[in-house]
Design an enzyme around this catalytic site. Structure first.
Site, PDB file in Angstrom:
ATOM      1  CD  GLU A  25      97.355  63.807  56.377  1.00 32.43           C
ATOM      2  OE1 GLU A  25      96.373  63.946  57.127  1.00 32.43           O
ATOM      3  OE2 GLU A  25      97.257  63.442  55.201  1.00 32.43           O
TER       4      GLU A  25
ATOM      5  CB  THR B 139     104.184  73.637  62.068  1.00 34.93           C
ATOM      6  OG1 THR B 139     104.142  73.796  63.481  1.00 34.93           O
ATOM      7  CG2 THR B 139     105.596  73.411  61.630  1.00 34.93           C
TER       8      THR B 139
ATOM      9  N   GLY C 157     101.763  67.500  61.609  1.00 30.88           N
ATOM     10  CA  GLY C 157     102.051  68.301  62.798  1.00 30.88           C
ATOM     11  C   GLY C 157     100.966  69.344  62.996  1.00 30.88           C
TER      12      GLY C 157
ATOM     13  CB  CYS D   7      95.711  64.047  64.841  1.00 33.83           C
ATOM     14  SG  CYS D   7      95.932  62.474  64.024  1.00 33.83           S
TER      15      CYS D   7
ATOM     16  CD  GLU E 280     100.146  61.055  55.575  1.00 33.19           C
ATOM     17  OE1 GLU E 280      99.666  60.682  56.654  1.00 33.19           O
ATOM     18  OE2 GLU E 280     101.320  61.450  55.449  1.00 33.19           O
TER      19      GLU E 280
ATOM     20  CG  ASN F  41     100.685  62.449  67.885  1.00 31.75           C
ATOM     21  OD1 ASN F  41     101.479  62.601  66.962  1.00 31.75           O
ATOM     22  ND2 ASN F  41      99.404  62.241  67.681  1.00 31.75           N
TER      23      ASN F  41
HETATM   24  P1  NAD Z   1     104.608  70.697  65.382  1.00 31.26           P
HETATM   25  O1  NAD Z   1     103.944  71.331  64.207  1.00 31.26           O
HETATM   26  O2  NAD Z   1     105.123  71.571  66.452  1.00 31.26           O
HETATM   27  O3  NAD Z   1     105.870  69.834  64.911  1.00 31.26           O
HETATM   28  C1  NAD Z   1     105.750  68.790  63.973  1.00 31.26           C
HETATM   29  C2  NAD Z   1     107.110  68.591  63.315  1.00 31.26           C
HETATM   30  O4  NAD Z   1     107.430  69.746  62.555  1.00 31.26           O
HETATM   31  C3  NAD Z   1     108.251  68.390  64.299  1.00 31.26           C
HETATM   32  O5  NAD Z   1     109.161  67.462  63.761  1.00 31.26           O
HETATM   33  C4  NAD Z   1     108.867  69.783  64.364  1.00 31.26           C
HETATM   34  O6  NAD Z   1     110.217  69.795  64.742  1.00 31.26           O
HETATM   35  C5  NAD Z   1     108.698  70.247  62.925  1.00 31.26           C
HETATM   36  N1  NAD Z   1     108.694  71.689  62.729  1.00 31.26           N
HETATM   37  C6  NAD Z   1     108.392  72.655  63.637  1.00 31.26           C
HETATM   38  N2  NAD Z   1     108.512  73.870  63.056  1.00 31.26           N
HETATM   39  C7  NAD Z   1     108.855  73.665  61.765  1.00 31.26           C
HETATM   40  C8  NAD Z   1     109.096  74.523  60.659  1.00 31.26           C
HETATM   41  N3  NAD Z   1     108.998  75.837  60.759  1.00 31.26           N
HETATM   42  N4  NAD Z   1     109.403  73.970  59.472  1.00 31.26           N
HETATM   43  C9  NAD Z   1     109.471  72.633  59.335  1.00 31.26           C
HETATM   44  N5  NAD Z   1     109.279  71.763  60.345  1.00 31.26           N
HETATM   45  C10 NAD Z   1     108.960  72.276  61.547  1.00 31.26           C
HETATM   46  O7  NAD Z   1     103.599  69.622  65.926  1.00 31.26           O
HETATM   47  P2  NAD Z   1     103.764  68.711  67.219  1.00 31.26           P
HETATM   48  O8  NAD Z   1     103.552  69.569  68.408  1.00 31.26           O
HETATM   49  O9  NAD Z   1     105.004  67.923  67.093  1.00 31.26           O
HETATM   50  O10 NAD Z   1     102.549  67.695  67.034  1.00 31.26           O
HETATM   51  C11 NAD Z   1     101.258  67.936  67.464  1.00 31.26           C
HETATM   52  C12 NAD Z   1     100.377  68.352  66.305  1.00 31.26           C
HETATM   53  O11 NAD Z   1     100.410  67.373  65.289  1.00 31.26           O
HETATM   54  C13 NAD Z   1      98.921  68.490  66.709  1.00 31.26           C
HETATM   55  O12 NAD Z   1      98.399  69.664  66.153  1.00 31.26           O
HETATM   56  C14 NAD Z   1      98.265  67.270  66.069  1.00 31.26           C
HETATM   57  O13 NAD Z   1      96.907  67.407  65.781  1.00 31.26           O
HETATM   58  C15 NAD Z   1      99.077  67.127  64.834  1.00 31.26           C
HETATM   59  N6  NAD Z   1      98.943  65.779  64.303  1.00 31.26           N
HETATM   60  C16 NAD Z   1      98.221  65.600  63.156  1.00 31.26           C
HETATM   61  C17 NAD Z   1      98.046  64.325  62.626  1.00 31.26           C
HETATM   62  C18 NAD Z   1      97.258  64.089  61.352  1.00 31.26           C
HETATM   63  O14 NAD Z   1      97.333  62.999  60.818  1.00 31.26           O
HETATM   64  N7  NAD Z   1      96.510  65.057  60.862  1.00 31.26           N
HETATM   65  C19 NAD Z   1      98.627  63.229  63.282  1.00 31.26           C
HETATM   66  C20 NAD Z   1      99.343  63.456  64.444  1.00 31.26           C
HETATM   67  C21 NAD Z   1      99.504  64.738  64.947  1.00 31.26           C
END
Ligand code: NAD
Length: 491
Positions: free
Chosen positions: A248, A230, A226, A282, A462, A150
């Site tokens: 996060e 995950t 993410g 997020c 962070e 995002n």
């Molecule tokens: P995601 O969890 O699908 O993926 C995030 C990253 O993890 C990607 O690079 C992905 O390839 C990798 N990944 C996926 N499966 C994995 C595994 N089994 N092991 C290790 N890495 C793996 O998330 P997304 O769809 O890319 O992002 C959206 C999410 O991120 C939303 O839930 C959002 O709230 C969250 N987010 C949180 C913050 C925060 O600061 N808390 C900030 C931005 C986004």
């Protein structure tokens, strides 16, 4: 078609297996570049490079590390326009947002930690008159840095900068959905003269590359941003290996509006909090609670202001609302809109594919900003993270009731509270379960403050000194004072 390459040991290289994945432009729905479909072999090479670079980088003076990271920041600023365009094409976000938020903030991240490391200090504790304990903080080794789609460069640089500033080397993985600016960053790092192996960027999917990073025995520190699911998988991998992990994760953030708050300020900020980045932040305030006496006036003005947003091609200067990142994301939003309808929700605006998009965007991933009322607080739409341009608005009667509403989800990332009643603001701030609470504002960020989530929104913090602490190992050195010489003792 442009091919993105991995950045390993200072070189831009294709994946060992030679496979690439299509990288789609969300505004058009068509592939425009290719991203490496790397696997454990590429992670192995990156980890070896990071391991070889660690002894020298961790002993490089803070001043020299700072100089190199400031050079990276300078180059990001110099290439701001190209990076903003790349981020807009890759994510579907309006170029104006990439230019004013994503890219400047990425440069600021490098600048912030490049200078923070010059002031980083550790503690000492005098133990009565017997000893002095000092805390020795050293880089931990190789950091695994995994980020989502995002805010691609913004969030990746938010991890890379503190990890490297503190003297770690890193293996980083951007989202496979939005890899372009990470690739451009690897070119920038080469231009900046970052020594080989200090930063390695391996592109590819979570199951192949992300899990190889989190499971690698030589990568002892994992910083992940993410989804919550995950994050749970990563925790399961890392816990028995005793890795240091920061997660996060997702959010379902409340915005609480009391009747004494001026709607002239609340309404425009609520539109930003709901729909900036197409609601894919997020920090987005996706559940709005309004004190009953202000409910109708707020809803009327909020709907009107939302309808005024200009939807369109993200590359057009005047576009406010671009495309969602992927087909999967618009399908997910559509599922929740169906759920809202079947739960009796009233869609006051949005909820459809926008009409009148330019020709090149006809197959793009667009959804109108959507406002829903009339849903129970415990409905799925009010409980689960949608991560799209969908908000609910719900009336409340008392402070206690809205605190219960706000805290009713499994998440606890951020919240915002609008009132000019100061005692009430402090009272509520104590009770709302979120890592960040904004009072009479939203997304006002100071990079020194701890940032992170409570409950299912994550563990660890962070930002500022918290990040430098995370990326260093504190060790206690206890030195006993010399035993006093007896009076008249030997010389
Ligand atoms: P995601 O969890 O699908 O993926 C995030 C990253 O993890 C990607 O690079 C992905 O390839 C990798 N990944 C996926 N499966 C994995 C595994 N089994 N092991 C290790 N890495 C793996 O998330 P997304 O769809 O890319 O992002 C959206 C999410 O991120 C939303 O839930 C959002 O709230 C969250 N987010 C949180 C913050 C925060 O600061 N808390 C900030 C931005 C986004």
């Amino acid at each position: 078609m442009k091919r993105i390459l991995n950045y390993i040991d200072g070189e831009l290289v294709p994946p060992v297996g030679g496979a690439f994945l299509p990288n789609v432009e969300p505004a058009t729905g068509t592939p425009y570049s290719e991203v490496p479909d790397s696997d454990g072999r590429d992670v192995e090479l990156a980890t070896s490079a990071a391991e070889a670079a660690f002894p020298s980088w961790s002993r490089t003076s803070a001043a020299e590390r700072s100089r190199l990271l400031l050079r990276v920041a300078d180059l990001i600023e110099a290439k701001r326009e190209a990076l903003a365009r790349a981020e807009s094409v890759d994510t579907g976000k309006p170029i104006r947002v990439a230019r004013s938020l994503d890219i400047p903030r990425s440069a600021v991240n490098f600048r912030f930690f490049a200078t923070a490391i010059l002031h980083f200090h550790s503690e000492s504790h005098a133990t009565d008159h017997k000893a002095i304990n000092y805390t020795l903080r050293r880089a931990r080794g190789i950091a695994g840095l995994i980020s989502p789609w995002n805010l691609p460069l913004y969030l990746l640089s938010w991890k890379i900068a503190p990890a490297l500033a503190a003297g770690n080397t890193a293996v980083a993985k951007p989202s496979e959905i939005t890899p372009m600016t990470a690739f451009l960053l690897s070119e920038i790092c080469r231009e900046a003269g970052l020594p080989r192996g200090v930063l390695n960027i391996v592109h590819g999917t979570g199951p192949k590359v992300g899990s190889a990073i989190t499971a690698h025995p030589k990568i002892s520190t994992i910083s992940f941003t993410g989804g919550t699911r995950t994050g749970a998988e990563i925790a399961i991998t890392c816990a028995p290996m005793f890795k240091k992990v920061a997660l996060e994760l997702g959010g379902k953030n409340p915005s609480i509006i009391f009747a004494d708050a001026p709607l002239d300020e609340v309404v425009p900020t609520s539109v930003h909090a709901s729909f900036d980045n197409q609601g894919q932040l997020c920090l987005s305030g996706s559940r709005i609670f309004v004190e009953r006496s202000a409910f109708h006036p707020f809803v009327e003005r909020f709907v009107k202001a939302t309808r005024a947003l200009k939807l369109g091609d993200p590359l057009e200067e005047e576009t406010d609302h671009g495309a969602l990142v992927s087909r999967a994301q618009i399908d997910k939003v559509a599922t929740y809109l169906d759920q809202a309808r079947s739960d009796g929700g009233r869609i006051l605006c949005g909820g459809r594919t926008p009409q009148g998009l330019p020709e090149r965007c006809r197959e793009g991933f667009f959804v109108e900003p959507t406002i829903i009322t009339g849903l129970p607080v415990d409905s799925r739409v009010n409980q689960e993270e949608i991560f799209g341009p969908v908000v609910t608005v719900t009336p409340f009667d008392t402070e206690d009731e809205v605190v219960t509403f706000a805290n009713s989800t499994p998440y606890g990332l951020t919240g915002s509270l609008w009132t000019h009643n100061l005692p009430r603001a402090h009272r509520m701030a104590e009770k709302i379960h979120s890592g960040t609470l904004w009072i009479n504002c939203w997304m006002l960020r100071d990079l020194r403050v701890p940032f992170g989530g409570m409950k299912n929104s994550g563990v660890g913090r962070e930002g500022g000194v918290e990040a430098l602490r995370f990326f260093t190992e504190p060790r206690n050195i206890c030195v006993q004072f010399p035993i006093d010489q007896p009076a008249g003792g030997s010389k």
